[in-house]
Design a protein around this motif. Sequence first.
Motif, PDB file in Angstrom:
ATOM      1  N   ARG A 260       1.195  -0.956   0.357  1.00  0.00           N
ATOM      2  CA  ARG A 260      -0.044  -0.347  -0.294  1.00  0.00           C
ATOM      3  C   ARG A 260       0.876   1.266   0.209  1.00  0.00           C
ATOM      4  NH1 ARG A 260      -4.039  -0.082   4.809  1.00  0.00           N
ATOM      5  NH2 ARG A 260      -5.622   1.149   3.163  1.00  0.00           N
ATOM      6  N   PHE A 261       2.137   0.838   0.899  1.00  0.00           N
ATOM      7  CA  PHE A 261       2.544   2.702   0.639  1.00  0.00           C
ATOM      8  C   PHE A 261       3.316   2.532  -0.744  1.00  0.00           C
ATOM      9  CE2 PHE A 261       7.342   3.873   0.924  1.00  0.00           C
ATOM     10  CZ  PHE A 261       7.237   4.693   0.996  1.00  0.00           C
ATOM     11  N   ARG A 262       3.783   1.802  -1.901  1.00  0.00           N
ATOM     12  CA  ARG A 262       4.132   2.058  -2.869  1.00  0.00           C
ATOM     13  C   ARG A 262       3.002   2.004  -3.835  1.00  0.00           C
ATOM     14  NH1 ARG A 262       7.094  -2.819  -2.174  1.00  0.00           N
ATOM     15  NH2 ARG A 262       5.246  -3.805  -3.608  1.00  0.00           N
TER      16      ARG A 262
ATOM     17  N   LYS B  20      13.200  19.671   0.012  1.00  0.00           N
ATOM     18  CA  LYS B  20      13.799  19.143   1.118  1.00  0.00           C
ATOM     19  C   LYS B  20      13.256  17.856   1.339  1.00  0.00           C
ATOM     20  CE  LYS B  20      17.373  17.441   3.676  1.00  0.00           C
ATOM     21  NZ  LYS B  20      17.404  18.564   5.105  1.00  0.00           N
ATOM     22  N   ALA B  21      12.164  18.233   1.837  1.00  0.00           N
ATOM     23  CA  ALA B  21      11.533  17.095   2.503  1.00  0.00           C
ATOM     24  C   ALA B  21      11.269  16.256   1.425  1.00  0.00           C
ATOM     25  CB  ALA B  21      10.003  17.020   3.274  1.00  0.00           C
ATOM     26  N   LEU B  22      10.863  16.890   0.168  1.00  0.00           N
ATOM     27  CA  LEU B  22      10.410  16.047  -1.352  1.00  0.00           C
ATOM     28  C   LEU B  22      11.346  15.120  -1.746  1.00  0.00           C
ATOM     29  CD1 LEU B  22       8.359  16.442  -3.541  1.00  0.00           C
ATOM     30  CD2 LEU B  22       9.104  18.254  -4.497  1.00  0.00           C
ATOM     31  N   LEU B  23      11.885  15.908  -2.053  1.00  0.00           N
ATOM     32  CA  LEU B  23      13.888  14.924  -2.073  1.00  0.00           C
ATOM     33  C   LEU B  23      14.450  13.798  -1.844  1.00  0.00           C
ATOM     34  CD1 LEU B  23      15.715  18.039  -4.046  1.00  0.00           C
ATOM     35  CD2 LEU B  23      15.063  15.845  -4.769  1.00  0.00           C
ATOM     36  N   VAL B  24      14.442  14.380  -0.297  1.00  0.00           N
ATOM     37  CA  VAL B  24      14.529  13.546   0.954  1.00  0.00           C
ATOM     38  C   VAL B  24      13.997  12.253   0.485  1.00  0.00           C
ATOM     39  CG1 VAL B  24      14.579  12.125   2.556  1.00  0.00           C
ATOM     40  CG2 VAL B  24      15.439  14.747   2.692  1.00  0.00           C
ATOM     41  N   TYR B  25      12.064  11.929   0.709  1.00  0.00           N
ATOM     42  CA  TYR B  25      11.470  11.139   0.238  1.00  0.00           C
ATOM     43  C   TYR B  25      11.777  10.790  -1.668  1.00  0.00           C
ATOM     44  CZ  TYR B  25       7.212   8.693  -2.017  1.00  0.00           C
ATOM     45  OH  TYR B  25       6.680   7.966  -2.381  1.00  0.00           O
ATOM     46  N   ALA B  26      11.728  11.069  -2.636  1.00  0.00           N
ATOM     47  CA  ALA B  26      12.336  11.030  -4.172  1.00  0.00           C
ATOM     48  C   ALA B  26      13.557  10.605  -3.696  1.00  0.00           C
ATOM     49  CB  ALA B  26      12.433  12.312  -4.770  1.00  0.00           C
ATOM     50  N   LEU B  27      14.297  10.428  -3.670  1.00  0.00           N
ATOM     51  CA  LEU B  27      15.297   9.485  -3.160  1.00  0.00           C
ATOM     52  C   LEU B  27      14.997   8.327  -3.137  1.00  0.00           C
ATOM     53  CD1 LEU B  27      18.193  12.658  -2.405  1.00  0.00           C
ATOM     54  CD2 LEU B  27      18.386  11.780  -4.710  1.00  0.00           C
ATOM     55  N   ASN B  28      15.058   7.891  -2.404  1.00  0.00           N
ATOM     56  CA  ASN B  28      14.897   7.366  -1.586  1.00  0.00           C
ATOM     57  C   ASN B  28      13.765   6.091  -2.505  1.00  0.00           C
ATOM     58  OD1 ASN B  28      15.891   6.964   1.573  1.00  0.00           O
ATOM     59  ND2 ASN B  28      15.302   8.145   1.492  1.00  0.00           N
ATOM     60  N   TYR B  29      12.637   6.489  -2.877  1.00  0.00           N
ATOM     61  CA  TYR B  29      11.925   5.692  -3.476  1.00  0.00           C
ATOM     62  C   TYR B  29      10.739   6.470  -4.323  1.00  0.00           C
ATOM     63  CZ  TYR B  29      10.956   5.472   1.969  1.00  0.00           C
ATOM     64  OH  TYR B  29      11.318   4.612   3.487  1.00  0.00           O
ATOM     65  N   ALA B  30      11.013   7.790  -4.678  1.00  0.00           N
ATOM     66  CA  ALA B  30      10.502   7.667  -6.249  1.00  0.00           C
ATOM     67  C   ALA B  30      10.038   7.043  -7.494  1.00  0.00           C
ATOM     68  CB  ALA B  30      10.922   9.295  -6.396  1.00  0.00           C
ATOM     69  N   ARG B  31      11.519   5.812  -7.056  1.00  0.00           N
ATOM     70  CA  ARG B  31      11.413   5.068  -8.244  1.00  0.00           C
ATOM     71  C   ARG B  31      10.853   4.104  -8.946  1.00  0.00           C
ATOM     72  NH1 ARG B  31      16.633   8.037 -10.411  1.00  0.00           N
ATOM     73  NH2 ARG B  31      15.551   9.812 -11.939  1.00  0.00           N
ATOM     74  N   MET B  32      10.703   3.751  -7.227  1.00  0.00           N
ATOM     75  CA  MET B  32       9.717   2.616  -7.311  1.00  0.00           C
ATOM     76  C   MET B  32       8.315   2.358  -6.607  1.00  0.00           C
ATOM     77  SD  MET B  32      11.145   1.467  -2.938  1.00  0.00           S
ATOM     78  CE  MET B  32       9.481   1.149  -2.319  1.00  0.00           C
ATOM     79  N   VAL B  33       7.698   3.594  -6.822  1.00  0.00           N
ATOM     80  CA  VAL B  33       5.762   4.354  -5.809  1.00  0.00           C
ATOM     81  C   VAL B  33       5.572   4.525  -7.301  1.00  0.00           C
ATOM     82  CG1 VAL B  33       6.163   5.070  -3.601  1.00  0.00           C
ATOM     83  CG2 VAL B  33       6.097   6.481  -5.844  1.00  0.00           C
ATOM     84  N   GLN B  34       4.124   4.419  -6.959  1.00  0.00           N
ATOM     85  CA  GLN B  34       3.284   4.480  -8.575  1.00  0.00           C
ATOM     86  C   GLN B  34       3.044   5.493  -9.075  1.00  0.00           C
ATOM     87  OE1 GLN B  34      -0.314   1.937  -7.549  1.00  0.00           O
ATOM     88  NE2 GLN B  34      -1.606   2.954  -8.871  1.00  0.00           N
ATOM     89  N   HIS B  35       2.900   6.691  -8.218  1.00  0.00           N
ATOM     90  CA  HIS B  35       2.767   8.026  -8.270  1.00  0.00           C
ATOM     91  C   HIS B  35       3.896   8.762  -7.564  1.00  0.00           C
ATOM     92  CE1 HIS B  35      -1.551   6.794  -8.381  1.00  0.00           C
ATOM     93  NE2 HIS B  35      -1.495   6.698  -7.712  1.00  0.00           N
ATOM     94  N   PRO B  36       3.837   9.782  -8.666  1.00  0.00           N
ATOM     95  CA  PRO B  36       5.459  11.091  -8.573  1.00  0.00           C
ATOM     96  C   PRO B  36       4.949  11.807  -7.309  1.00  0.00           C
ATOM     97  CG  PRO B  36       4.177  10.989 -10.950  1.00  0.00           C
ATOM     98  CD  PRO B  36       3.401  10.609 -10.082  1.00  0.00           C
ATOM     99  N   PRO B  37       5.881  11.916  -6.480  1.00  0.00           N
ATOM    100  CA  PRO B  37       5.559  13.198  -4.998  1.00  0.00           C
ATOM    101  C   PRO B  37       5.610  14.073  -5.949  1.00  0.00           C
ATOM    102  CG  PRO B  37       7.760  12.397  -5.606  1.00  0.00           C
ATOM    103  CD  PRO B  37       7.511  11.337  -6.286  1.00  0.00           C
ATOM    104  N   VAL B  38       4.725  15.100  -5.258  1.00  0.00           N
ATOM    105  CA  VAL B  38       4.160  16.009  -5.871  1.00  0.00           C
ATOM    106  C   VAL B  38       4.769  17.554  -4.759  1.00  0.00           C
ATOM    107  CG1 VAL B  38       2.390  17.837  -6.701  1.00  0.00           C
ATOM    108  CG2 VAL B  38       2.197  15.745  -6.981  1.00  0.00           C
ATOM    109  N   GLY B  39       5.295  18.388  -4.561  1.00  0.00           N
ATOM    110  CA  GLY B  39       5.187  19.242  -3.534  1.00  0.00           C
ATOM    111  C   GLY B  39       4.682  20.888  -4.210  1.00  0.00           C
TER     112      GLY B  39
END
Length: 237
Positions: free
Chosen positions: A85-87, A100-119
Amino acid sequence: MVAKLFYALSILRRRGLSFFFIYFRESVWFDLRHRTRTSARVPKQDQDLVEAGTDAADGLLYVASFTTVTRQSVALAEQILGSARFRQAQFLDLGCGKGKALLVYALNYARMVQHPPVGIEYDSDLADLAKANVRACGFQPNEVQVAADSATNIREYTAGDLSIIYLYNSFQGETLGHVLNALRDHPHLLIYVDPAEAQRLAHFGYEILERRKGRYNADTWLVARSETLRTEPGDAG
Ligand SMILES: C[S@@+](CC[C@H](N)C(=O)[O-])C[C@H]1O[C@@H](n2cnc3c(N)ncnc32)[C@H](O)[C@@H]1O
């Protein structure tokens, strides 16, 4: 420059020398590693908020999240939701500042999750800096999205039926009420850093699942579940 020096001295007096080491580790080091520019705070009087209307009164200054606060709170969100569900969940940072927070998240997870993160950031100068930082980290604008807009328009950006909402005390008062109301029918976990108005969460139907009390406001946070988010058997919380 003089104002910055006075600010540094007042921090030294109030928080002691150790704060500078923590600030380096939690803020400056991220920029050195990733060639980004996220760490310098931007006081509210230096922000150009002419078009922000009434939101500007409730908005707070730009300060970057501590790296470990974002990492730990998002890791806890993953544990609560379970990895499948996290993905599926979309990460949205309300008041993303320089990203900053957006990028900390993205560097760890962006390429494995279903939706692109949004700031979402209502100061267009900060939103432009966030976009530059996204590029510096090697992401395309569609992989990590930054919108120059008020967080009160949050529902224009939610994708899918589950979100992780990250809020580092970006706004309070009426604006916080509008945003929490807008999210009321949308299942989500709320990561609330420096949760100045945590006492209002119950009114909006949230259940606080975890609280972390740090040494500073910046490392004090909570994770809450929206009324509409049901965890499944086996999930934590
Ligand atoms: C404490 S900073 C958080 C920065 C970022 N979320 C992080 O964790 O690194 C708060 C940010 O919220 C922005 N902000 C305040 N009110 C807002 C609103 N109504 N809509 C969008 N952004 C807002 C400010 O301009 C500032 O950049």
